[in-house]
Design a protein around this motif. Structure first.
Motif, PDB file in Angstrom:
ATOM      1  N   GLY A  93       0.790  -1.224   0.000  1.00  0.00           N
ATOM      2  CA  GLY A  93       0.000   0.000   0.000  1.00  0.00           C
ATOM      3  C   GLY A  93       0.819   1.269   0.000  1.00  0.00           C
ATOM      4  N   ARG A  98      -0.699   2.917  -4.622  1.00  0.00           N
ATOM      5  CA  ARG A  98      -2.121   3.304  -4.541  1.00  0.00           C
ATOM      6  C   ARG A  98      -2.448   4.263  -5.692  1.00  0.00           C
ATOM      7  NH1 ARG A  98      -4.617   2.437   0.863  1.00  0.00           N
ATOM      8  NH2 ARG A  98      -3.035   1.821   2.369  1.00  0.00           N
ATOM      9  N   ASP A 105      -7.904   0.150  -0.549  1.00  0.00           N
ATOM     10  CA  ASP A 105      -7.690  -0.271   0.844  1.00  0.00           C
ATOM     11  C   ASP A 105      -7.908  -1.779   0.981  1.00  0.00           C
ATOM     12  OD1 ASP A 105      -7.325   2.411   1.444  1.00  0.00           O
ATOM     13  OD2 ASP A 105      -9.349   2.685   2.232  1.00  0.00           O
ATOM     14  N   VAL A 126       0.179   4.064   5.172  1.00  0.00           N
ATOM     15  CA  VAL A 126      -1.030   4.899   5.182  1.00  0.00           C
ATOM     16  C   VAL A 126      -0.578   6.355   5.124  1.00  0.00           C
ATOM     17  CG1 VAL A 126      -2.345   3.207   6.557  1.00  0.00           C
ATOM     18  CG2 VAL A 126      -1.131   5.049   7.743  1.00  0.00           C
ATOM     19  N   ARG A 144      -9.201   5.046   8.071  1.00  0.00           N
ATOM     20  CA  ARG A 144      -9.911   4.210   7.092  1.00  0.00           C
ATOM     21  C   ARG A 144      -8.943   3.200   6.458  1.00  0.00           C
ATOM     22  NH1 ARG A 144     -10.445   7.369   2.372  1.00  0.00           N
ATOM     23  NH2 ARG A 144      -8.723   6.078   1.643  1.00  0.00           N
ATOM     24  N   GLN A 145      -7.734   3.692   6.116  1.00  0.00           N
ATOM     25  CA  GLN A 145      -6.752   2.804   5.471  1.00  0.00           C
ATOM     26  C   GLN A 145      -6.325   1.679   6.422  1.00  0.00           C
ATOM     27  OE1 GLN A 145      -3.985   5.970   4.439  1.00  0.00           O
ATOM     28  NE2 GLN A 145      -4.643   5.956   2.305  1.00  0.00           N
TER      29      GLN A 145
END
Ligand code: PEP
Length: 252
Positions: A93, A98, A105, A126, A144-145
């Motif tokens: 990630g 990304r 995610d 993140v 959220r990630q």
């Protein structure tokens, strides 16, 4: 007490000759590290790095891993393959993946799961964009990630490494201040604490233009357990100075 972790992300840089001289300089300068040191290298160089690092304190990492076990996934590299080359860490990630590869995610969470299943520690990245920071959304974005990874990995979550990398600080020479970084790290720590009784085991690294001048003040923060280092990891003297700062930093 956990040791600091300094991981270099070489990105798409290197050659057989350049890698050899960089690694030899690191091995000569690292001494008995006092902190954990890793280099995350392009996949074709894993075999070279495995030989160069054999018997040393320098750990090997990859920059990505497939979420799949095996099969018809052209161009992908599985966690089992990485393990065969002595890989201990795999970045998942990273904001560049990304952004350029459209990694969601959910996909990042699956990659972390695949790595953990083969004893490879995922370094889960993140971080927020500048626009998200300016809109006051930093906390919401990083939570959220990380939540996606917590959701898919259950009790294994204490085995991951997290890297907070504000996107506006990556490769830009702009670093988050130690206070800005600590604030986000504390949010991530609290999120991990709510997910596992072993949250203190999880190293939370800072990444984003960490260098020999700013490493000590970042690494002195209570919830900053190390660094994920891009540009400065390609120059042995700079990377060695960051390692030295980590060695001297107060342990968590
Ligand atoms: C990175 O790519 O993970 C990174 C932190 O890069 P840099 O140190 O060059 O900002």
């Amino acid at each position: 007490m956990k040791k600091k972790l300094i991981a270099g992300n070489w990105k798409m840089n290197g050659s057989l000759a350049a890698n050899e001289s960089l690694v030899r300089a690191l091995l000569a300068g690292m001494g008995g590290a006092g902190c954990t040191v890793a280099v995350c290298v392009p996949a074709p160089y894993l075999v070279q790095l495995q030989a160069l690092c054999a018997g040393s304190a320098l750990e090997l990492g990859a920059q990505d891993v497939s979420q799949h076990e095996q099969g018809a996934f052209t161009g992908e590299v599985s966690a089992a393959m990485l393990k065969e080359f002595g890989v201990r860490y795999a970045i998942v990630g990273h904001s560049e993946r990304r952004q350029y590869n459209g990694e969601s995610d959910a996909l990042v969470a699956e990659k972390a799961k695949a790595a953990l299943a083969h004893g490879v520690t995922p370094i889960v990245c993140v971080g927020e964009t500048l626009a998200q920071r300016e809109a006051g959304k930093t906390e919401e974005v990083v939570k959220r990630q990380l939540a996606a990874v917590i959701h898919s990995n259950g009790h294994c979550i204490s085995e991951i490494v997290v890297a907070y990398e504000p996107i506006w600080a990556i490769g830009t020479g702009k670093t988050a201040t130690p206070e800005q970084a600590q604030q986000v790290h504390a949010v991530l720590r609290a999120q991990l604490k709510a997910a596992t009784a072993h949250s203190q085991r999880v190293a939370i690294l800072y990444g984003g233009s960490m260098n020999s001048a700013n490493a000590a003040s970042l690494l002195a923060q209570a919830d900053i357990d190390g660094g994920l280092v891009g540009g400065a990891a390609l120059k042995a003297p700079d990377f060695l100075q960051i390692i030295a700062a980590a060695r001297q930093a107060p342990a968590a």
